[in-house]
Design an enzyme around this catalytic site. Structure first.
Site, PDB file in Angstrom:
ATOM      1  N   ASP A   1     -13.105   6.351  -5.807  1.00 64.74           N
ATOM      2  CA  ASP A   1     -13.190   7.741  -5.371  1.00 64.74           C
ATOM      3  C   ASP A   1     -13.665   8.573  -6.559  1.00 64.74           C
ATOM      4  OD1 ASP A   1     -11.015   7.889  -7.024  1.00 64.74           O
ATOM      5  OD2 ASP A   1      -9.605   8.549  -5.503  1.00 64.74           O
TER       6      ASP A   1
ATOM      7  N   ASP B   1     -15.695  16.175  -4.456  1.00 60.55           N
ATOM      8  CA  ASP B   1     -15.549  17.110  -3.335  1.00 60.55           C
ATOM      9  C   ASP B   1     -14.264  17.897  -3.477  1.00 60.55           C
ATOM     10  OD1 ASP B   1     -13.852  14.924  -2.923  1.00 60.55           O
ATOM     11  OD2 ASP B   1     -13.869  15.195  -0.757  1.00 60.55           O
TER      12      ASP B   1
ATOM     13  N   ASP C   1      -9.727   2.881   3.746  1.00 61.64           N
ATOM     14  CA  ASP C   1      -8.858   2.502   2.627  1.00 61.64           C
ATOM     15  C   ASP C   1      -7.565   3.274   2.792  1.00 61.64           C
ATOM     16  OD1 ASP C   1      -9.865   5.203   1.542  1.00 61.64           O
ATOM     17  OD2 ASP C   1      -8.270   4.626   0.173  1.00 61.64           O
TER      18      ASP C   1
ATOM     19  N   CYS D   1       1.315 -13.561  13.354  1.00 70.10           N
ATOM     20  CA  CYS D   1       0.555 -13.440  12.103  1.00 70.10           C
ATOM     21  C   CYS D   1       0.451 -14.788  11.405  1.00 70.10           C
ATOM     22  CB  CYS D   1       1.234 -12.419  11.184  1.00 70.10           C
ATOM     23  SG  CYS D   1       0.407 -12.189   9.599  1.00 70.10           S
TER      24      CYS D   1
ATOM     25  N   CYS E   1      -0.462 -15.076   8.060  1.00 71.06           N
ATOM     26  CA  CYS E   1      -0.558 -14.858   6.610  1.00 71.06           C
ATOM     27  C   CYS E   1       0.370 -15.807   5.859  1.00 71.06           C
ATOM     28  CB  CYS E   1      -0.235 -13.401   6.257  1.00 71.06           C
ATOM     29  SG  CYS E   1       1.522 -12.995   6.263  1.00 71.06           S
TER      30      CYS E   1
ATOM     31  N   CYS F   1       4.065 -15.031   6.552  1.00 67.80           N
ATOM     32  CA  CYS F   1       4.565 -15.415   7.875  1.00 67.80           C
ATOM     33  C   CYS F   1       4.542 -16.927   8.085  1.00 67.80           C
ATOM     34  CB  CYS F   1       3.774 -14.683   8.960  1.00 67.80           C
ATOM     35  SG  CYS F   1       4.201 -12.911   9.015  1.00 67.80           S
TER      36      CYS F   1
ATOM     37  N   HIS G   1       1.622  -9.516   3.783  1.00 70.18           N
ATOM     38  CA  HIS G   1       1.664  -9.408   5.246  1.00 70.18           C
ATOM     39  C   HIS G   1       0.981  -8.130   5.740  1.00 70.18           C
ATOM     40  CE1 HIS G   1       2.789  -9.359   9.370  1.00 70.18           C
ATOM     41  NE2 HIS G   1       3.236  -8.126   9.189  1.00 70.18           N
TER      42      HIS G   1
END
Lengths: 380, 380
Positions: free
Chosen positions: B99, B153, B271, B309, B311, B314, B340
């Site tokens: 950013d 900005d 994001d 899930c 992952c 999990c 996760h």
């Protein structure tokens, strides 16, 4: 005296090579073979701090330790047993070792009362009262389900002769009670040698524990405040008196130089919180000494923590980045330093093993002593 | 007005498929292709909290965000540039987005003074005074070396009409100055649309930013306090007015339902710190809602956090174990929950992409809305 059962094949120890007093072996457990000498990281609360089991596996860990006192209090042995034991609970498929809880309970100082039958203590978490006896320590360890479990012992200050005599006698009596209480043949119970810094007590204790016929022998009551020469002297005393056909486990030792000196004196198994604790305090362990990565001298240092190290951290990150993570308070600093420090000890043990197998340990140890003393870069 | 340069081949955007307003594409960068829609985790200080780059890669992350304000203050852009840029410094070989520092600087409230030329502010770390202008924000981002960089900005409160008119005008003028200041063609500079919750301002801003010809357009000033319906309405307003052949990046959005609703309305890149911040606060994100894993109902729950899930967390650990880690204060809880939560968003974006490619997004979104509303298990 307890009549030793024949050692089950679950826990055979193959002595592959000796080099001086040092040994290379393979210790079989229900969850895999442990090649010795070996360093085991400590997962106090069923987790090695800041690391996943996958990271442990990747860096070459074969054996993990967990603390019975902590797990007894939280989450409690019923929850661990309900999950199918520690291996399932913490997601570590390899061998696990639990201590008996004794060391932590005796460390509670004014929160515990000892008698010949056991110890009454107050939880450090909520002050609630609990009691451990040899039988209870075994029952809890059976619920936790580690491959290697420990007899309930009393660990006194190392230089108090009278207390060490008394504690040793209790430790011996409790070891017999632990053996009598144990019912699960999927677990190996190790007896523990005590005796402080007194050679005659250490000899007596080694002789007694050896007669119990446990599949391994632990050396307790060291690395608890005595000097390094005192510790090494005790290992010199013990080495010829411990059974050659069983692994020897030096409890709570994990400094780089102590690992080398103890392997040199015949020790096979080590555990310690030091590498992960130092990692959370910004320190890197190397074979040349320690680095304090918070030091401003590393702010722009693009070298890896240890140019001789092949761990994930040293392959991918600079001292500059790790210092930034430390200064910025990022959790990742602890993770990356833990990976590096554990790698240092795990690969040091593996390299010592290889030197023993190849009969060149003396050269390796001489070189190590020269460099560790000479190049120690920054003490922390 | 700045004369837009032709888009370099470094940053081509292939629009592979549209389904309603939703889009599936591939955005090319010097460090790899980003398949969109995509969710990018935030590495505020050049580290995604509690995770290694290897863990990010394993869970399927393709784009990582870092914050210019934080890295400008610590370790400073010179150190990052000296390391060869952010990719080298943080060990992330894939695409990176920074950013401009604007959002953080404007969040400093009484520590900053804005004028038409830039912002003077005091560091939250040590109170030292600094100044960002559009030119300075670009210079710092060029030192950091991300693939995608942002125009400087001004991000006002979303419901203050007068301030939004003023901030939008400044944002537009600053965007032109940023484009003029940029010299590195290995970086894609995105203009940012502002305009609060006012449809006419959003339209004006979209029209203006579109004329700049930047290789992507960011939507700023949302997810900053307005309601979800207000945010979705702004996306409805913007969708037909943004260039179809450039990726659209909705800054700071990462709730599961917002991701679905924004992809539905044509957004490509997201994001947010939410998944890792929730992870450090004991909360698991799922497509059915959130779970607070500290809750005692999970003490003996042997199910994975999310049975749907796949992952690492999990696949290997129970709710019971994760709750134990949380209660015991183990860092590993944050790591496992971060893995996760990021997996939930990364795979949700990938599944939405697949649905767009196969022309079945409407069915997927309808099903999601039904389940997310109905089954939300425990709100945190």
């Amino acid at each position: 005296m307890y009549n030793p059962a024949p050692m089950t094949s679950h826990f055979a120890f193959e002595l592959q090579a000796s080099d001086g007093r040092a040994r290379a072996g393979r210790f079989h457990t229900p969850h895999g073979v442990i090649e010795t000498p070996v360093f085991a990281p400590v997962g106090t609360q069923a987790a090695v701090k800041a690391l996943t089991p996958a990271q442990l596996e990747e860096l070459g860990v074969s054996l993990v330790l967990a603390n019975t006192y902590h797990l007894y209090l939280r989450p409690g042995p019923d929850i661990v047993a309900g999950a199918g034991g520690l291996h399932e609970f913490m997601g570590w498929p390899g061998p696990i070792l639990t201590d008996s809880g004794g060391f932590q309970v005796f460390s509670l100082a004014d929160r515990r009362r000892i008698d010949d039958d056991g110890v009454t203590f107050r939880s450090h978490l909520d002050g609630s009262e609990h009691r451990f006896t040899p039988e209870r320590a075994i029952a809890v360890q059976q619920q936790l389900g580690a491959d290697i479990i420990m007899a309930f012992d009393e660990c006194p200050a190392p230089d108090d002769r009278a207390y060490n005599e008394q504690a040793m006698a209790r430790t011996h009596a409790w070891a017999e009670r632990c053996l009598a209480a144990k019912t699960n043949d999927q677990q190996a119970l190790f007896g523990i040698v005590q005796g402080g810094i007194f050679p005659d007590l250490r000899q007596q204790s080694a002789d007694f524990i050896s007669t119990l016929g446990t599949p391994g022998v632990a050396i307790g009551g060291l690395s608890v405040g005595e000097s390094k020469p005192e510790m090494y002297t005790m290992l010199d005393v013990l080495s010829p008196r411990l059974p050659a056909d069983r692994p020897r486990y030096l409890m709570g030792v994990g400094a780089v130089d102590d690992l080398v000196e103890a392997v040199w004196r015949g020790v096979d198994i080590f555990d310690c919180v030091l590498p992960t604790r130092l990692a959370r305090n910004d320190a890197a362990m190397t074979r040349l000494g320690r680095l304090n990565l918070r030091n401003a001298t590393f702010a722009s240092d693009r070298k890896p923590i240890d140019p001789a190290c092949d761990c994930y951290t040293c392959r991918h990150f600079s001292r500059s980045y790790v210092r930034h993570l430390i200064v910025a308070g990022e959790i990742l600093a602890a993770t990356l330093l833990s990976i590096h420090n554990l790698t240092t000890l795990v690969t040091l043990a593996a390299d010592l093993r290889q030197a023993i197998l190849e009969g060149r340990l003396e050269t390796m140890v001489a070189e190590f002593r020269r460099n560790y003393a000479k190049h120690r870069p920054v003490e922390v």
